[in-house]
Design an enzyme around this catalytic site. Sequence first.
Site, short mmCIF file in Angstrom:
data_model
loop_
_atom_site.label_atom_id
_atom_site.label_comp_id
_atom_site.label_asym_id
_atom_site.label_seq_id
_atom_site.Cartn_x
_atom_site.Cartn_y
_atom_site.Cartn_z
N ARG A 1 -12.81 -10.87 -52.80
CA ARG A 1 -13.53 -9.72 -52.25
C ARG A 1 -14.43 -10.10 -51.08
O ARG A 1 -14.85 -9.26 -50.30
CB ARG A 1 -14.34 -9.02 -53.35
CG ARG A 1 -13.47 -8.25 -54.33
CD ARG A 1 -14.28 -7.40 -55.27
NE ARG A 1 -15.04 -8.18 -56.22
CZ ARG A 1 -14.60 -8.59 -57.41
NH1 ARG A 1 -13.37 -8.31 -57.78
NH2 ARG A 1 -15.36 -9.28 -58.22
N THR B 1 -4.36 -29.54 -55.78
CA THR B 1 -4.75 -29.33 -54.39
C THR B 1 -4.91 -27.84 -54.13
O THR B 1 -4.09 -27.03 -54.56
CB THR B 1 -3.68 -29.92 -53.45
OG1 THR B 1 -3.58 -31.32 -53.71
CG2 THR B 1 -4.04 -29.69 -51.99
N GLU C 1 -5.66 -24.98 -50.99
CA GLU C 1 -5.86 -24.62 -49.59
C GLU C 1 -6.81 -23.44 -49.58
O GLU C 1 -6.54 -22.42 -50.19
CB GLU C 1 -4.54 -24.24 -48.93
CG GLU C 1 -3.56 -25.39 -48.78
CD GLU C 1 -2.50 -25.41 -49.85
OE1 GLU C 1 -2.19 -24.35 -50.40
OE2 GLU C 1 -1.98 -26.49 -50.15
#
Length: 168
Positions: free
Chosen positions: A119, A139, A141
């Site tokens: 949000r 991992t 991103e």
Amino acid sequence: MSTLTKERIIEYMNREEIENRLIVTPLLDPSESFDPASINVRLGNEFIVMRKQFFPILDISDESQLSERIEKYQEKLRIDYKEEFVLHPNQLIIGSTFEYISLPNSLMCYVIGKSSWGRMGLIIATATKVDPGFKGAITLEIINEGEVPVVLYPGIPIAQLVFHETTG
């Protein structure tokens, strides 16, 4: 394929045989770690930050120079817990979960960003699917798609793991 509930996740975590056990550690506060059908994971303290100023583009077609170019394009950082990391709009970083995960061959999971971050424009992605037998920190991103900088702290809940049993 069905989603495991909190009770089934805990059952997998308490299995006698280590090769059949789900391991998510450390769970500092189990009462805050579980949702009805997932486990919350926290942000680790090591990051790879992309350096925009070094390259106008990153051409991945020339494999002979790719690893050298990537090293110049990325900077590795380690920050202390309770230290802030400011993620600016349109900035991408690579992070990882604080927790070590070990999946038995009978489970896989998906990594899903927490909606409270979504949000605010923070997108937490990974290869999303974590295969059976995976061992290690996952991992992540992380990109700020919002309009304002967002402050991140190592150790904050950042994503959730949704587990599924595998067959065959």
